[in-house]
Write a protein that holds these residues in place. Structure first.
Motif, PDB file in Angstrom:
ATOM      1  N   VAL A  61       0.922  -1.189   0.004  1.00 19.42           N
ATOM      2  CA  VAL A  61      -0.003  -0.009   0.066  1.00 19.42           C
ATOM      3  C   VAL A  61       0.931   1.288  -0.078  1.00 19.42           C
ATOM      4  CG1 VAL A  61      -1.691   1.349   1.638  1.00 19.42           C
ATOM      5  CG2 VAL A  61      -1.943  -1.060   0.987  1.00 19.42           C
ATOM      6  N   TYR A  62       1.771   1.187   0.865  1.00 13.94           N
ATOM      7  CA  TYR A  62       2.930   2.293   0.760  1.00 13.94           C
ATOM      8  C   TYR A  62       3.637   2.576  -0.410  1.00 13.94           C
ATOM      9  CZ  TYR A  62       2.580   3.068   6.067  1.00 13.94           C
ATOM     10  OH  TYR A  62       2.187   3.155   7.267  1.00 13.94           O
ATOM     11  N   LEU A  65       1.015   4.116  -3.147  1.00 15.62           N
ATOM     12  CA  LEU A  65       0.850   5.378  -2.719  1.00 15.62           C
ATOM     13  C   LEU A  65       1.915   6.300  -3.090  1.00 15.62           C
ATOM     14  CD1 LEU A  65      -0.991   5.415   0.934  1.00 15.62           C
ATOM     15  CD2 LEU A  65      -2.101   5.722  -1.518  1.00 15.62           C
ATOM     16  N   LEU A  68       1.685   6.402  -6.953  1.00 10.96           N
ATOM     17  CA  LEU A  68       0.712   7.424  -7.223  1.00 10.96           C
ATOM     18  C   LEU A  68       1.001   8.757  -7.115  1.00 10.96           C
ATOM     19  CD1 LEU A  68      -2.279   5.312  -6.203  1.00 10.96           C
ATOM     20  CD2 LEU A  68      -1.761   5.860  -8.369  1.00 10.96           C
ATOM     21  N   ALA A  69       1.859   9.248  -6.105  1.00  9.81           N
ATOM     22  CA  ALA A  69       1.895  10.609  -5.689  1.00  9.81           C
ATOM     23  C   ALA A  69       3.036  10.986  -6.808  1.00  9.81           C
ATOM     24  CB  ALA A  69       2.522  10.630  -4.221  1.00  9.81           C
ATOM     25  N   ILE A  94      -5.476  15.842   1.945  1.00  7.13           N
ATOM     26  CA  ILE A  94      -4.856  14.591   2.326  1.00  7.13           C
ATOM     27  C   ILE A  94      -4.063  14.350   3.747  1.00  7.13           C
ATOM     28  CG2 ILE A  94      -3.014  13.000   1.358  1.00  7.13           C
ATOM     29  CD1 ILE A  94      -3.143  14.213  -1.507  1.00  7.13           C
ATOM     30  N   ALA A  98      -5.295  11.421   6.365  1.00  8.56           N
ATOM     31  CA  ALA A  98      -4.386  10.631   6.758  1.00  8.56           C
ATOM     32  C   ALA A  98      -4.455  10.720   8.395  1.00  8.56           C
ATOM     33  CB  ALA A  98      -3.080  11.260   6.283  1.00  8.56           C
TER      34      ALA A  98
END
Length: 355
Positions: A61-62, A65, A68-69, A94, A98
């Motif tokens: 997941v990290y 992300l 994607l960033a 965001i 978070a």
């Protein structure tokens, strides 16, 4: 004037911070309704969801992300340059999501009642008590090293695979809950990190992913340290956020394990922290105590030193500084130095429960 949804989410970061800090002054409320109320339910749910998967979902997941960033920045770099306020708003939005998710899933545990209160311990900084306890630890460490190797000059080589160490740690939690029921651990979700090399260069032995509740352990660690780190990260899963407390839990569950290798790993782990405190206070006492260690124990300490030294790099202090700031922002005023605060817990606990 009507506020857009994105603006509202971004602005909500401010009241969120105020509410969290206000709740942080009401530890009894956090302990009752979050740490021993809501959190065990959500933690168990995520361990059921991800615990059976053999690799770290949280690491993936990290990674996703981050990709994607980076892709977002690249594709929208011209728009970002022209519309800086919108970009800042999006970043705050965001961060707001978070921040809420982090505290909802795990982070409120930073504001629970101290573990010392649960164990009815009186922590002190009495130097003589530290010296006396360290003498006892050296005796236990030397005895266990000699019991395992039959030669005081040999380093202890823990012969288990990492999977076996995970299993034995879980069995250790089964045993410790008979002494301390609040340490009951069901539905395991402890794994090695997919990014262990990166963790090592950053100087980290493991971490808890607060969004998937997976206990992550650095797979490159020498086995000499691996059992205590597994116990430490599971301690985070159980809702203990303070690093001194999870250091203590990692020690406690490992020292009470029936396996002599685990006991040795725990005694040496605690001894390292105690000797570090003594070295800061009195170099002469430190050198005298060090001279009483079996050469094999010293070899194990050197093994750990060589491991971390081999990964030293210019960026490590930067990562440590970031983590130090993160801990201070989350109710650990000593930052990274809070790891060393385990010594006060160890001394206080073993006054009631002698080695």
């Amino acid at each position: 004037m009507k506020i857009s949804f994105k603006n509202a989410v971004a602005l909500s970061l401010i009241p969120q911070i105020i509410i969290v800090k206000w709740l942080g002054n009401h530890t009894e409320f956090v302990e009752k309704y979050y740490s021993t109320g809501f959190y065990p339910f959500i933690s168990r749910m995520f361990r059921i969801l991800f615990g059976w998967i053999p690799f770290s979902v949280g690491d993936l997941v990290y990674f996703a992300l981050i990709i994607l960033a980076l892709a977002y920045f690249y594709r929208n770099r011209k728009f970002i340059w022209k519309h800086k306020l919108i970009f800042v708003r999006n970043v705050l939005m965001i961060l707001s999501v978070a921040y809420f998710t982090f505290h909802f899933m795990w982070g409120m545990n930073y504001y629970r009642e101290p573990l010392a209160d649960k164990l009815v311990l009186t922590e002190t900084r009495d130097y003589q008590e530290l010296l006396d306890f360290t003498h006892q630890l050296i005796q236990k460490t030397n005895e266990t090293q000699l019991k395992i190797t039959n030669d005081s000059s040999l380093a202890v080589n823990i012969p288990y695979s990492q999977d076996v160490i995970f299993d034995k740690t879980i069995l250790g939690y089964e045993d410790i809950k008979t002494i301390h029921p609040f340490l009951a651990y069901n539905t395991p979700s402890a794994k090695t990190s997919l990014f262990s090399t990166g963790l090592t260069y950053m100087g980290y032995a493991g971490y808890l992913n607060p969004f998937t509740n997976e206990a992550q352990v650095n797979s490159l660690l020498p086995n000499f340290r691996f059992p205590v780190v597994v116990g430490h990260e599971i301690g985070h899963q159980l809702g203990y956020s303070a690093e001194n407390e999870t250091n203590f839990i990692g020690y406690l569950v490992t020292a009470n394990n029936k396996d002599a290798y685990f006991q040795y790993a725990a005694y040496a782990y605690a001894l390292g922290y105690c000797l570090n405190d003594i070295r800061s206070a009195n170099k002469e006492d430190f050198n005298q105590l060090l001279s009483t260690l079996n050469p094999g124990v010293k070899n194990n300490f050197q093994e750990m030193s060589n491991f971390w030294n081999s990964y030293e790099n210019p960026m490590e202090p930067v990562f440590k500084s970031i983590f130090n700031t993160f801990l201070k922002a989350n109710n650990q005023t000593e930052g990274i130095r809070s790891y060393n605060a385990v010594v006060a817990l160890l001394v206080a606990y073993h006054k009631q429960h002698p080695l």
